[in-house]
Design a protein around this motif. Sequence first.
Motif, PDB file in Angstrom:
ATOM      1  N   SER A 255       0.829  -1.201   0.000  1.00 60.96           N
ATOM      2  CA  SER A 255       0.000   0.000   0.000  1.00 60.96           C
ATOM      3  C   SER A 255       0.864   1.252   0.000  1.00 60.96           C
ATOM      4  O   SER A 255       2.084   1.198   0.187  1.00 60.96           O
ATOM      5  CB  SER A 255      -0.911   0.002   1.231  1.00 60.96           C
ATOM      6  OG  SER A 255      -0.133   0.026   2.424  1.00 60.96           O
TER       7      SER A 255
ATOM      8  N   ASP B 206      -4.270   3.879   4.159  1.00 59.54           N
ATOM      9  CA  ASP B 206      -3.400   3.125   3.259  1.00 59.54           C
ATOM     10  C   ASP B 206      -4.221   2.662   2.066  1.00 59.54           C
ATOM     11  O   ASP B 206      -5.228   1.961   2.240  1.00 59.54           O
ATOM     12  CB  ASP B 206      -2.800   1.907   3.973  1.00 59.54           C
ATOM     13  CG  ASP B 206      -1.793   2.277   5.042  1.00 59.54           C
ATOM     14  OD1 ASP B 206      -1.233   3.392   4.955  1.00 59.54           O
ATOM     15  OD2 ASP B 206      -1.570   1.470   5.955  1.00 59.54           O
TER      16      ASP B 206
ATOM     17  N   LYS C 235      -8.338   0.177   5.577  1.00 58.44           N
ATOM     18  CA  LYS C 235      -7.505   0.375   4.398  1.00 58.44           C
ATOM     19  C   LYS C 235      -8.414   0.460   3.172  1.00 58.44           C
ATOM     20  O   LYS C 235      -9.537  -0.046   3.190  1.00 58.44           O
ATOM     21  CB  LYS C 235      -6.513  -0.779   4.218  1.00 58.44           C
ATOM     22  CG  LYS C 235      -5.500  -0.961   5.348  1.00 58.44           C
ATOM     23  CD  LYS C 235      -4.599  -2.164   5.084  1.00 58.44           C
ATOM     24  CE  LYS C 235      -3.651  -2.448   6.248  1.00 58.44           C
ATOM     25  NZ  LYS C 235      -2.610  -1.421   6.395  1.00 58.44           N
TER      26      LYS C 235
END
Length: 303
Positions: free
Chosen positions: A220, A228, A251
């Motif tokens: 990421s 991320d 994320k």
Amino acid sequence: MNDIKVQVHDASENLIGDLKDFYHSYYSDDNRVFINGYLEWFLLKNPVSIGKCVIVTLEDKIIGNMFLIPLNVQHKGATKVGFFAADVLTHPEHRDKSLFIKMIRKTIEEVKEKEQFLIGHPNDAATPGWKRTRMKFGQPYKSYLSKSTLISSGVKHTEIKSKDDLFKYEDEINYLSNTTNLTVKTDCHFIFWKYMSNPSKAYKVEAVSYNGSLIGLIVSYKFKGIFDRVVHYLADEGFESKVLRSTLLPKIFSFPESSSMDVYKSFCYQRTVGTEVRFFFTDYTEDFKDLDPSYITFASCDN
């Protein structure tokens, strides 16, 4: 018009110098192609093979270029090399000459002859050209925030910061990468080149383990300084939930709008974030022609 030539060249240091001069015709000085060492890394250090340049010239002057970056895809142990297309540019003074279409057709001619494939994530301006030349578009990718979790007993995320630490997981990563789905072959050599040696962007490579055994890998970069954004992931069968939703802070994951990705999307909040990303995968043989490309991640592009 008769003086226009379209040729495919293997990248070289001399050619990179000429292309940098050409890209200055449109790109600003802060573009990544001018970062010291970027094009050399992108085109010459790829562990799969040297990159190619589809170059249009008029009276020996470069007026168009498209990079073809080699990568492998795999399915049930069978591996095949092809390319993703990147950094297409035509000279602003020659936009009336259909240069983009000429480059695509030359690329198709080259790839067909060698029985390879093409992958692309075109923007709004480029999409009509790729559709006109009959690329096989899949469903667009949409982005979702993974569901956070307060407790994930036995799951550990470990950031991999060095080549030596990465290759400690070589056998496990090869195992995770070689699934029954059509995927990009992201062995340790590819991961180290694309994500840990990239001179233009800082990526985080995380090993995800459960009770001491590797069950996944997440790559990421930081998006707007908060989340991320995941560009590549591997998850062992049966452990997808532990890989995708084992952190307190969500994320960003991206999946195509395909029913085969419903299980993965169930680990995310259903409200999408950001814009859609178009995607095509066109194989010029029968090898992987009819397989579902939904599991091909952004490892297949230049992010």
